[in-house]
Motif scaffolding. Structure first.
Motif, short mmCIF file in Angstrom:
data_model
loop_
_atom_site.label_atom_id
_atom_site.label_comp_id
_atom_site.label_asym_id
_atom_site.label_seq_id
_atom_site.Cartn_x
_atom_site.Cartn_y
_atom_site.Cartn_z
N GLN A 3 0.82 -1.22 0.00
CA GLN A 3 0.00 0.00 0.00
C GLN A 3 0.85 1.27 0.00
OE1 GLN A 3 -2.60 -1.03 3.42
NE2 GLN A 3 -4.30 -0.96 1.99
N ALA A 4 1.77 1.38 0.96
CA ALA A 4 2.50 2.63 1.14
C ALA A 4 3.65 2.80 0.15
CB ALA A 4 3.04 2.73 2.57
N VAL A 5 4.29 1.71 -0.25
CA VAL A 5 5.44 1.80 -1.15
C VAL A 5 5.05 1.63 -2.61
CG1 VAL A 5 7.71 0.83 -1.72
CG2 VAL A 5 6.99 1.01 0.67
N LEU A 6 4.22 0.61 -2.89
CA LEU A 6 3.80 0.38 -4.27
C LEU A 6 2.52 1.10 -4.65
CD1 LEU A 6 4.67 -3.39 -4.90
CD2 LEU A 6 6.08 -1.35 -5.20
N GLY A 7 1.83 1.67 -3.65
CA GLY A 7 0.68 2.52 -3.94
C GLY A 7 -0.61 1.81 -4.28
N ASN A 8 -0.82 0.59 -3.79
CA ASN A 8 -2.05 -0.14 -4.06
C ASN A 8 -3.12 0.19 -3.03
OD1 ASN A 8 -1.16 -2.06 -6.31
ND2 ASN A 8 0.38 -2.48 -4.75
N TRP A 45 15.30 -14.43 0.15
CA TRP A 45 15.22 -13.77 -1.15
C TRP A 45 14.52 -12.43 -1.01
CZ3 TRP A 45 13.09 -16.72 -6.07
CH2 TRP A 45 13.25 -15.92 -7.21
N GLY A 46 13.41 -12.43 -0.28
CA GLY A 46 12.66 -11.19 -0.08
C GLY A 46 13.44 -10.12 0.65
N ALA A 47 14.42 -10.54 1.46
CA ALA A 47 15.21 -9.59 2.24
C ALA A 47 16.11 -8.72 1.36
CB ALA A 47 16.05 -10.32 3.28
N PHE A 48 16.25 -9.05 0.08
CA PHE A 48 17.05 -8.25 -0.85
C PHE A 48 16.20 -7.29 -1.69
CE2 PHE A 48 19.77 -11.91 0.04
CZ PHE A 48 21.00 -11.28 0.27
N THR A 49 14.95 -7.10 -1.29
CA THR A 49 14.05 -6.21 -2.02
C THR A 49 14.53 -4.75 -1.92
OG1 THR A 49 12.19 -7.68 -1.57
CG2 THR A 49 11.65 -5.42 -2.21
N ASP A 50 14.43 -4.03 -3.03
CA ASP A 50 14.74 -2.60 -3.06
C ASP A 50 13.46 -1.80 -3.25
OD1 ASP A 50 17.54 -2.83 -2.81
OD2 ASP A 50 17.75 -3.27 -4.95
N SER A 107 9.72 -3.79 -8.90
CA SER A 107 8.33 -3.90 -9.34
C SER A 107 7.66 -5.08 -8.65
CB SER A 107 8.28 -4.10 -10.85
OG SER A 107 8.84 -5.36 -11.19
N TYR A 108 6.33 -5.12 -8.73
CA TYR A 108 5.60 -6.23 -8.13
C TYR A 108 5.97 -7.55 -8.79
CZ TYR A 108 1.78 -9.36 -6.96
OH TYR A 108 1.05 -10.45 -6.55
N GLY A 109 6.22 -7.53 -10.10
CA GLY A 109 6.57 -8.75 -10.81
C GLY A 109 7.82 -9.42 -10.26
N SER A 110 8.77 -8.64 -9.76
CA SER A 110 9.99 -9.22 -9.21
C SER A 110 9.77 -9.82 -7.83
CB SER A 110 11.09 -8.14 -9.14
OG SER A 110 10.74 -7.14 -8.19
N ILE A 111 8.64 -9.51 -7.22
CA ILE A 111 8.34 -9.99 -5.86
C ILE A 111 7.60 -11.33 -5.90
CG2 ILE A 111 6.93 -9.43 -3.82
CD1 ILE A 111 7.48 -6.48 -4.56
N VAL A 112 6.86 -11.55 -6.98
CA VAL A 112 6.00 -12.74 -7.07
C VAL A 112 6.75 -14.05 -6.81
CG1 VAL A 112 4.58 -14.11 -8.66
CG2 VAL A 112 4.27 -11.63 -8.52
N PRO A 113 7.96 -14.26 -7.37
CA PRO A 113 8.63 -15.55 -7.13
C PRO A 113 8.88 -15.86 -5.66
CG PRO A 113 9.66 -14.40 -8.98
CD PRO A 113 8.71 -13.44 -8.35
#
Length: 508
Positions: free
Chosen positions: A288-293, A342-347, A351-357
């Motif tokens: 919500q706050a970062v990706l704006g959904n 893996w998620g701990a390397f999120t910047d 994009s959301y697509g890079s988070i799905v895996p």
């Protein structure tokens, strides 16, 4: 009991668990609307949430014992009736006091429904079908969590805020009617009588513990009031365990923890619940706050995790009869650790697509660890303690989830505050931006401050990464402990060759 009839009964149980699952998250998206419509203060909003949690945590153990004595189906139907009636009362409430009271009674109904719906599974499903039944039961509960924001966002867009309470009524009514006609009555004729001192000690200790962990992120872990409440909790829960060890008819059989099949499966179940609780606290805020959904979009974007969870449950159902529980639980925790790592390397710019895996991996790991852990727990419980044992399992799971949200929430807040840049802002605006990423987004919008918005989003991602890294390390540590100490298949796991449980069945 006919095969088709018991699966219809499982559908009724799953429906009730679905309602409990989304009730835990649907309220979050409606708090702002409730605040505006009922002129609720921040403190009143907090009690709307916390009154449910406190009653729920306090009554899980006594509710399991009550079901063992009076009949599990009868008591479960009573809990569903309380939950449905309290939901209706919440919709009709004219002020915050009425909503708080309704939420407390919803917590009472949920405390009865959760352990008794679980305790009915071994009573009607033979061992070779139990894993699948528990997978369906667990998936229904988990499915409700992301459905909550999705359904809540849609209801608030089209109807009044009261709809988030009213939606429970038909679901519970349909589930209750189906349950009454499909599930047999079971009870333990040798269940102990009401344990007054034990009940008071457990309820007091759990209420103090949950209240302490709820207040800690707000007041600070070093606050005297928080430390005092947590110390009181430790004293009361210690006294409860000592009392139960000496009571002639204990409400909780502490000897269960002497069985490594039970104790290590419990460690796995609590760990999976704690990690999922922490993730479901931090990740929706990121969406919500970062990706704006919006709320509906946030629920939609949690679906990959749900798909992974369902895949894990289906895999468990097929493999456990051949391998036993231990290899699947350990593998699941390792997969969960990989997804979290893996998620701990999120910047902030991902994009959301890079988070799905990694969301899929986390869901898969949770399904592979939680479902067989719950199956192993039910296998280790004596048939005559299904209600009490399920109450104990759910008490520890839900308390673990609450502790996870509080502890990981504190870590998130600390990292966020260290990284967000609020220099040059007026005092009130700086405090709001410093307090939460939602506050920072609101301030940035009012002041048209793009630099603050970027800083807040980057700071939140730093905090989320720290939480995910801590969760990954914890998941890996639990996997190593189970690999070393959990009993293997020989003489420990339940197989399809075992006889059905010996619960007393009473004609429906």
């Amino acid at each position: 009991m006919g095969n088709e009839r018991r699966w219809w009964g499982l559908g009724a149980l799953a429906l009730s668990m679905l309602a409990l699952g989304f009730d835990m998250t649907i309220l979050n998206v409606a708090l702002t609307t409730i605040s505006e419509k009922l002129h609720a203060s921040t403190s009143e909003l907090q009690w709307i949430v916390d009154s449910y949690l406190l009653v729920f945590a306090a009554l899980l153990l006594p509710a399991g014992l009550l079901g063992d004595r009076l009949g599990r189906r009868r008591t479960l139907l009573a809990g569903m009736a309380v939950f449905g009636a309290a939901s209706l009362a919440g919709a009709l409430a004219g002020g915050t006091g009425g909503v708080i009271a309704a939420r407390a009674f919803m917590g009472l109904g949920a405390a009865i429904m959760m352990p008794l719906s679980m305790s009915m599974l071994p009573a009607v499903f033979p061992p070779h079908e139990r894993t699948r039944a528990i997978a369906v039961w667990s998936s229904a509960s988990a499915l409700g969590l992301p459905i909550g924001p999705l359904l809540g966002g849609w209801l608030l867009e089209h109807f009044s805020w009261t709809s988030i309470f009213l939606v429970n009524v038909p679901i519970v009514a349909v589930g209750g009617i189906a349950l009454a006609f499909t599930m047999p009555e079971t009870r333990d004729p040798a269940a102990p009588k009401a344990d007054g001192p034990g009940s008071l000690l457990s309820m007091g200790g759990l209420v103090a513990l949950v209240y302490g962990v709820i207040e800690a992120p707000v007041r600070g872990w070093g606050d005297p009031a928080v430390l005092g409440v947590l110390a009181l909790s430790a004293v009361l829960l210690t006294a409860f365990v000592l009392w139960e060890r000496r009571a002639p008819q204990p409400m909780m059989d502490v000897r269960l923890f002497h069985d490594p099949r039970f104790s290590w499966a419990m460690v796995a179940a609590v760990a999976a619940n704690l990690l999922m609780g922490g993730l479901l606290f931090v990740f929706p805020q990121y969406l919500q706050a970062v990706l704006g959904n919006d709320a509906f979009g946030t629920g939609l974007r949690l679906i990959p995790m749900l798909l992974g969870l369902l895949a894990g449950g289906l895999t468990t159902d097929r493999i456990v009869p051949r391998t036993g529980h231990k290899p699947i639980i350990v593998t699941g925790l390792a997969v969960l650790a990989a997804g979290l790592g893996w998620g701990a390397f999120t910047d902030a710019g991902d994009s959301y697509g890079s988070i799905v895996p990694w969301l899929l991996l986390i869901g898969l790991g949770c399904g592979l660890s939680l479902v067989p852990a719950m199956d192993a727990l039910m296998a280790a419980l004596p048939a005559d303690q299904a209600g009490r044992g399920s109450g104990l399992v759910q008490t520890l799971r839900q308390t673990g989830g609450t502790l996870g949200v509080a502890g990981l929430g504190s870590l998130l807040s600390a990292v966020y505050r260290d990284h967000v840049a609020t220099g040059g802002l007026p005092g009130a605006a700086a405090d709001a931006a410093h307090g939460s990423v939602g506050g920072a987004v609101a301030v940035a919008g009012k002041l048209h401050d793009a630099a603050l918005l970027a800083s807040a989003r980057d700071a939140y991602v730093h905090g989320m990464d720290a939480v995910l890294a801590a969760c990954a390390a914890a998941s890996l540590a639990v996997a190593v402990l189970l690999l070393a100490f959990q009993p293997g298949r020989r003489g420990a796991d339940v197989t399809a060759d075992e006889p059905e449980s010996t619960h007393e069945h009473v004609a429906p």
